[in-house]
Design an enzyme around this catalytic site. Structure first.
Site, PDB file in Angstrom:
ATOM      1  N   GLY A 191     -33.192  -0.977 -24.938  1.00 32.61           N
ATOM      2  CA  GLY A 191     -33.757   0.294 -24.506  1.00 32.61           C
ATOM      3  C   GLY A 191     -32.763   1.405 -24.719  1.00 32.61           C
ATOM      4  O   GLY A 191     -33.093   2.569 -24.617  1.00 32.61           O
ATOM      5  N   CYS A 192     -31.535   1.072 -25.009  1.00 36.67           N
ATOM      6  CA  CYS A 192     -30.579   2.111 -25.372  1.00 36.67           C
ATOM      7  C   CYS A 192     -29.800   1.632 -26.570  1.00 36.67           C
ATOM      8  O   CYS A 192     -29.290   0.515 -26.574  1.00 36.67           O
ATOM      9  CB  CYS A 192     -29.641   2.428 -24.217  1.00 36.67           C
ATOM     10  SG  CYS A 192     -29.139   4.145 -24.260  1.00 36.67           S
TER      11      CYS A 192
END
Lengths: 220, 127
Positions: A218-219
């Site tokens: 997600g990052c």
């Protein structure tokens, strides 16, 4: 209103079911574009040409000219299939903005952790290279190198992350972590203020590091 | 199809999964994109067609293969607010599977219905 949908096929019809799958889902109002090895389906007198002719009755089919030419199919394209060039295919991709790394956890960046005479490998951002190397002492040492002392509250989050990973094989994104912590430990702890106070470099990123997990999906 | 919300425009995204899980990287990449994309708080659905239904089969064990078994990760999608999982009925049947053989609850739909679901989307990403 009839919705226009563009289906692309980029695999040879003789090697793969992509064309079949596409024709199953293409409905009136859709358009089919053959690209790359998908253009082999455009040739006449093949095992799939009758199927293509049938499909042409309900959907327009295009083939990308540069791909047709590259494969020597110019003279074999069946009637009804139209050739388009790159300008004719107006497929646009919207770029999404990258995640801001904002990453500042550099206590053990670019060097392995030395602990009790053992060397523990980490990656270029300081995360454990091998999840199996994790022990509570490794977590404490990583935190110490970041000038962070682990309290009971810190451990609660670390243990939560390790359990989450065991169950789902991923480190949760921060939004998901916050919500899930709230569900498990109550609203006083399931909020970003509390979690950022514990882990100022970002609860998911920093706590995942001490938990021996990869950086959260997600990052980037 | 899209609507405005406080955080900006919400679009309907459909991720189409057509490949079996370990022979190629497509299945895992698709799931990673779904998880990353969830941060953008869009209206996300997942479709499983053809061999894509194998991604959801119970009983996967990749220890000997030494790759990650990502089938448990589908169970986390709910935490990411991804709750619409559509599986093509014909694809299940052809492979001797039913919804009970899958790792998460899904909506089993006909090819016809799947085509309608696709038509209702703003963005379709096919893997």
């Amino acid at each position: 209103m009839m919705k226009t949908m563009l289906h692309t096929v980029n695999k040879s019809p003789f090697d793969n079911g992509t064309l079949q799958a596409c024709l199953n889902h293409a409905r009136q109002g859709s358009t089919v574009l053959l690209i790359e090895d998908g253009v082999y389906a455009a040739a006449g007198n093949t095992a799939v040409s009758s199927q293509m002719q049938e499909a042409l009755k309900s959907v327009p089919i295009y083939a990308l000219k540069p791909d047709v030419e590259a494969r020597g199919l110019q003279t074999r394209v069946m009637d009804g299939i139209r050739l388009v060039d790159y300008e004719g295919s107006s497929i646009s991709w919207r770029n999404t903005a990258p995640c801001n790394p904002g990453f500042n956890l550099e206590g053990n960046k670019d060097m392995p952790i030395e602990l009790n005479g053992q060397t523990i490998e980490t990656d270029e951002e300081g995360y454990l290279a091998n999840r199996a190397d994790w022990t509570e002492d490794v977590a404490k040492e990583m935190a110490r190198l970041d000038s962070c002392e682990l309290s009971e509250n810190h451990w609660e989050v670390i243990n939560f992350l390790r359990e989450y990973y065991d169950q789902y094989q991923i480190a949760p994104a921060v939004r998901v972590l916050t919500k899930a912590i709230g569900k498990k430990l109550g609203p006083d702890k399931g909020n970003s203020k509390y979690l950022y106070e514990l882990y100022p470099y970002g609860p998911a990123k920093q706590a995942c590091k001490y938990a021996g997990l990869p950086k959260p999906t997600g990052c980037v | 199809m899209s609507e405005e919300s406080a955080g900006g425009t919400v679009k309907k995204f459909l991720y189409v999964n057509r490949k079996a899980p370990y022979g190629t990287i497509y299945a895992l990449e698709s799931l990673e994109v779904v998880l990353i994309g969830a941060a953008f708080e869009q209206d996300v659905s997942l479709a499983f067609l053809g061999d894509g239904v194998y991604q959801l089969a119970k009983g996967q064990d990749t220890k000997s293969l030494q790759v990650k078994n990502f089938s448990p990760t589908f169970g986390a999608l709910e935490d990411y607010d991804v709750t619409k999982l559509y599986v093509e009925e014909e694809a299940l049947q052809a492979r001797g599977l039913s919804a009970a053989d899958l790792v998460v609850p899904v909506e089993v739909v006909s090819t016809q219905r799947m085509a309608e679901i696709m038509e209702g989307q703003d963005v379709i990403l096919s893997f």
